[in-house]
Motif scaffolding. Structure first.
Motif, mmCIF file in Angstrom:
data_model
loop_
_atom_site.group_PDB
_atom_site.id
_atom_site.type_symbol
_atom_site.label_atom_id
_atom_site.label_comp_id
_atom_site.label_asym_id
_atom_site.label_seq_id
_atom_site.Cartn_x
_atom_site.Cartn_y
_atom_site.Cartn_z
ATOM 1 N N TYR A 1 -1.751 -2.734 8.850
ATOM 2 C CA TYR A 1 -1.475 -3.542 7.560
ATOM 3 C C TYR A 1 -1.554 -2.459 6.518
ATOM 4 O O TYR A 1 -0.567 -2.616 5.560
ATOM 5 C CB TYR A 1 -2.782 -4.325 7.241
ATOM 6 C CG TYR A 1 -3.005 -4.973 6.028
ATOM 7 C CD1 TYR A 1 -2.535 -6.096 5.802
ATOM 8 C CD2 TYR A 1 -3.317 -4.057 4.707
ATOM 9 C CE1 TYR A 1 -2.458 -6.852 4.428
ATOM 10 C CE2 TYR A 1 -3.497 -4.683 3.450
ATOM 11 C CZ TYR A 1 -3.292 -5.801 3.270
ATOM 12 O OH TYR A 1 -2.931 -6.481 2.125
ATOM 13 N N ALA A 2 -2.214 -1.292 6.626
ATOM 14 C CA ALA A 2 -1.952 -0.080 5.585
ATOM 15 C C ALA A 2 -0.371 0.182 5.491
ATOM 16 O O ALA A 2 0.214 0.279 4.538
ATOM 17 C CB ALA A 2 -2.790 0.923 5.998
ATOM 18 N N VAL A 3 0.113 0.369 6.852
ATOM 19 C CA VAL A 3 1.381 1.030 6.986
ATOM 20 C C VAL A 3 2.374 0.101 6.406
ATOM 21 O O VAL A 3 3.317 0.292 5.458
ATOM 22 C CB VAL A 3 1.792 1.297 8.344
ATOM 23 C CG1 VAL A 3 3.471 1.482 8.555
ATOM 24 C CG2 VAL A 3 1.041 2.563 8.815
ATOM 25 N N ALA A 4 2.266 -1.392 6.776
ATOM 26 C CA ALA A 4 3.067 -2.358 6.299
ATOM 27 C C ALA A 4 3.179 -2.606 4.828
ATOM 28 O O ALA A 4 4.095 -2.951 4.095
ATOM 29 C CB ALA A 4 2.954 -3.737 6.927
ATOM 30 N N LYS B 1 -2.861 3.485 1.227
ATOM 31 C CA LYS B 1 -2.878 4.909 1.416
ATOM 32 C C LYS B 1 -3.735 5.478 2.221
ATOM 33 O O LYS B 1 -3.940 6.304 3.151
ATOM 34 C CB LYS B 1 -3.399 5.599 0.020
ATOM 35 C CG LYS B 1 -2.069 5.481 -1.130
ATOM 36 C CD LYS B 1 -1.191 6.541 -1.104
ATOM 37 C CE LYS B 1 -0.032 6.386 -1.888
ATOM 38 N NZ LYS B 1 0.656 5.345 -1.976
ATOM 39 N N LYS B 2 -4.960 4.564 2.157
ATOM 40 C CA LYS B 2 -6.208 4.996 3.301
ATOM 41 C C LYS B 2 -6.970 4.099 3.694
ATOM 42 O O LYS B 2 -7.136 2.941 3.357
ATOM 43 C CB LYS B 2 -7.109 5.894 2.345
ATOM 44 C CG LYS B 2 -8.314 6.802 2.847
ATOM 45 C CD LYS B 2 -9.123 7.500 2.030
ATOM 46 C CE LYS B 2 -10.123 6.664 1.531
ATOM 47 N NZ LYS B 2 -10.934 7.736 0.305
ATOM 48 N N VAL B 3 -7.495 4.345 4.904
ATOM 49 C CA VAL B 3 -8.212 3.374 5.724
ATOM 50 C C VAL B 3 -9.748 3.990 5.776
ATOM 51 O O VAL B 3 -9.867 5.283 6.119
ATOM 52 C CB VAL B 3 -7.784 3.051 7.018
ATOM 53 C CG1 VAL B 3 -8.810 2.084 7.842
ATOM 54 C CG2 VAL B 3 -6.489 2.231 6.899
ATOM 55 N N ASP C 1 -12.879 1.918 -7.060
ATOM 56 C CA ASP C 1 -11.614 2.273 -7.169
ATOM 57 C C ASP C 1 -10.955 3.394 -6.018
ATOM 58 O O ASP C 1 -9.970 3.855 -5.866
ATOM 59 C CB ASP C 1 -10.720 2.384 -8.256
ATOM 60 C CG ASP C 1 -11.717 3.743 -8.979
ATOM 61 O OD1 ASP C 1 -12.657 4.115 -8.473
ATOM 62 O OD2 ASP C 1 -11.284 3.844 -10.191
ATOM 63 N N ALA C 2 -12.141 3.887 -5.168
ATOM 64 C CA ALA C 2 -12.056 4.812 -4.132
ATOM 65 C C ALA C 2 -11.670 4.199 -2.752
ATOM 66 O O ALA C 2 -11.380 5.126 -1.932
ATOM 67 C CB ALA C 2 -13.191 5.795 -4.241
ATOM 68 N N PHE C 3 -11.666 3.044 -2.892
ATOM 69 C CA PHE C 3 -11.408 2.162 -1.550
ATOM 70 C C PHE C 3 -10.220 1.563 -1.562
ATOM 71 O O PHE C 3 -9.743 1.035 -2.433
ATOM 72 C CB PHE C 3 -12.632 1.120 -1.250
ATOM 73 C CG PHE C 3 -14.006 1.960 -0.949
ATOM 74 C CD1 PHE C 3 -14.384 1.992 0.113
ATOM 75 C CD2 PHE C 3 -14.786 2.205 -2.137
ATOM 76 C CE1 PHE C 3 -15.567 2.750 0.532
ATOM 77 C CE2 PHE C 3 -16.191 2.755 -1.960
ATOM 78 C CZ PHE C 3 -16.321 3.212 -0.601
ATOM 79 N N ASP C 4 -9.550 1.455 -0.322
ATOM 80 C CA ASP C 4 -8.293 0.978 -0.122
ATOM 81 C C ASP C 4 -8.408 -0.267 0.861
ATOM 82 O O ASP C 4 -8.531 -1.275 0.655
ATOM 83 C CB ASP C 4 -7.417 2.050 0.071
ATOM 84 C CG ASP C 4 -5.734 1.729 -0.145
ATOM 85 O OD1 ASP C 4 -5.674 0.429 -0.210
ATOM 86 O OD2 ASP C 4 -5.002 2.519 -0.240
#
Ligand code: NAD
Length: 339
Positions: free
Chosen positions: A163-166, A170-172, A222-225
């Motif tokens: 999902y992050a790539v698609a 930026k971060k998991v 906002d530090a979470f993606d």
């Protein structure tokens, strides 16, 4: 013109039918291609077929592989298990995906934009529970066990990274409690880290202990993606995340599996306001937006999201939970005016 897409529609209980009416009106208005097969579940299932999850409903989802599901009331007593849990097991809906983004401008935080991937089939939701003797009381002690498997830990982690790539995320963050639950959570962490390494150079990742994570989510949301975690932690953290942006009225969820995908609002059937046209249909509508994304109609999904955000921010004909004096259909009309 997009060809029609068969999908199951479960209006559900309580406020379900009201918000379904509003949401289907908006989807029709914008020309969404869903061809609904309306089915019942929950109390409505009991009324229609004598059981909370009728076979016709299961057969319909098996055929369409796609469902928009209103909130279901789990009957108390009578030995009924949660229909939501049954659906997850029936269709192997291993990923519960909950995006959370700041919409209301008067909320505490302006820049929340995170997506939680919660493992949906294992962990403490197995809830294998029982009594044990304690101090002469045969029921003086209770236990509850869960389990995690390497396969599910890897599958949910891979889903989060894919999902992050698609989606250009930026971060998991891998969330666990491996310091105490050394096997149950430790194995999840180990497997998740192993999968994460495959994405090195493409997606950043870190891991966090769940209690510290909860504090950091409140202090620095906002530090979470993207967050990936086990069932119970995901349940709690995703409600926490919804709270950061003003509550459950705007929070959608997707249950993604091998054999089907079911979209919903995170909130329940709200029996306290059912039948009063006070229910906010936006969370359920955002669930339909996730469904549009799922079938590749990202442009339509973005258009829908923007109309909802603009309506809520303008407080145009919004429901009481959003600080307005409007009702379920008036906010739907305001959204349609913007589409
Ligand atoms: P709830 O989410 O239904 O309600 C909690 C509070 O939020 C209530 O005050 C309600 O009025 C308010 N609320 C919820 N949705 C709203 C909306 N769209 N607009 C305005 N206000 C809204 O939680 P609950 O009361 O704990 O549960 C009621 C029933 O729903 C229970 O039977 C529970 O099992 C079920 N439930 C179902 C789901 C689901 O199907 N996905 C999820 C949670 C709870």
């Amino acid at each position: 013109m997009t060809t029609q897409i068969d999908a199951t529609l479960i209006p559900g209980d309580g406020i379900g039918p009201e918000i379904t009416e509003a949401v289907t009106a908006i989807l029709d208005h914008m020309g969404a291609p869903f061809k609904w097969d309306v089915q019942q579940a929950g109390m409505a299932g009991i009324d229609a077929s004598g059981v909370p999850l009728p076979q016709e409903t299961i057969d319909s989802i098996r055929r369409t592989k796609l469902a928009l599901k209103g909130p279901l009331t789990t009957p108390v007593g009578g030995g009924f298990t949660s229909i939501n849990l049954q659906l997850r097991q029936e269709f192997e809906l291993f990923a519960n995906v909950r995006p959370t983004k700041t919409i209301k401008t008067d909320g505490r935080y302006d820049n929340v934009d995170m997506v939680i991937f919660r493992e949906n089939l294992e962990g403490y939701y197995i809830a294998d529970e029982g009594y044990m003797e304690h101090n002469g009381d045969p029921q003086g002690k209770v236990y509850s066990t869960g389990y995690n498997t390497k396969d599910e830990a890897r599958r949910i982690t891979r889903a989060a990274f894919e999902y992050a790539v698609a989606n250009g995320r930026k971060k998991v963050s891998i969330v666990h409690k491996a310091n105490i639950l050394k096997l149950l959570s430790g194995m999840f962490l180990e497997e998740a880290r192993d999968v994460a390494k495959e994405y090195e150079g493409r997606v950043e990742w870190d891991d966090r202990i769940v209690d510290a994570c909860a504090m950091q989510m409140v202090m620095y949301p906002d530090a979470f993606d993207v967050i990936v975690t086990t069932n119970l932690f995901g349940d709690i953290l995703s409600d926490l995340a919804a709270g950061l942006v003003g509550g459950l009225g705007l929070a959608p969820g997707a249950n993604i599996g091998k054999d089907a995908a079911i979209f919903e609002a995170v909130h329940g059937s709200a029996p306290d306001i059912a039948g009063q046209q006070k229910a906010n249909p936006c969370a359920f509508l955002m669930g339909a937006g996730l469904m549009l994304e799922h079938v590749g109609l990202n442009g339509d999904a973005d258009r829908l999201k923007k109309a909802v955000i603009d309506t809520v921010q303008a407080k145009d004909r919004v429901t009481p939970d959003l600080g307005g004096t409007g009702n379920t259909m008036s906010i739907a009309e305001a959204i349609m005016d913007r589409l």
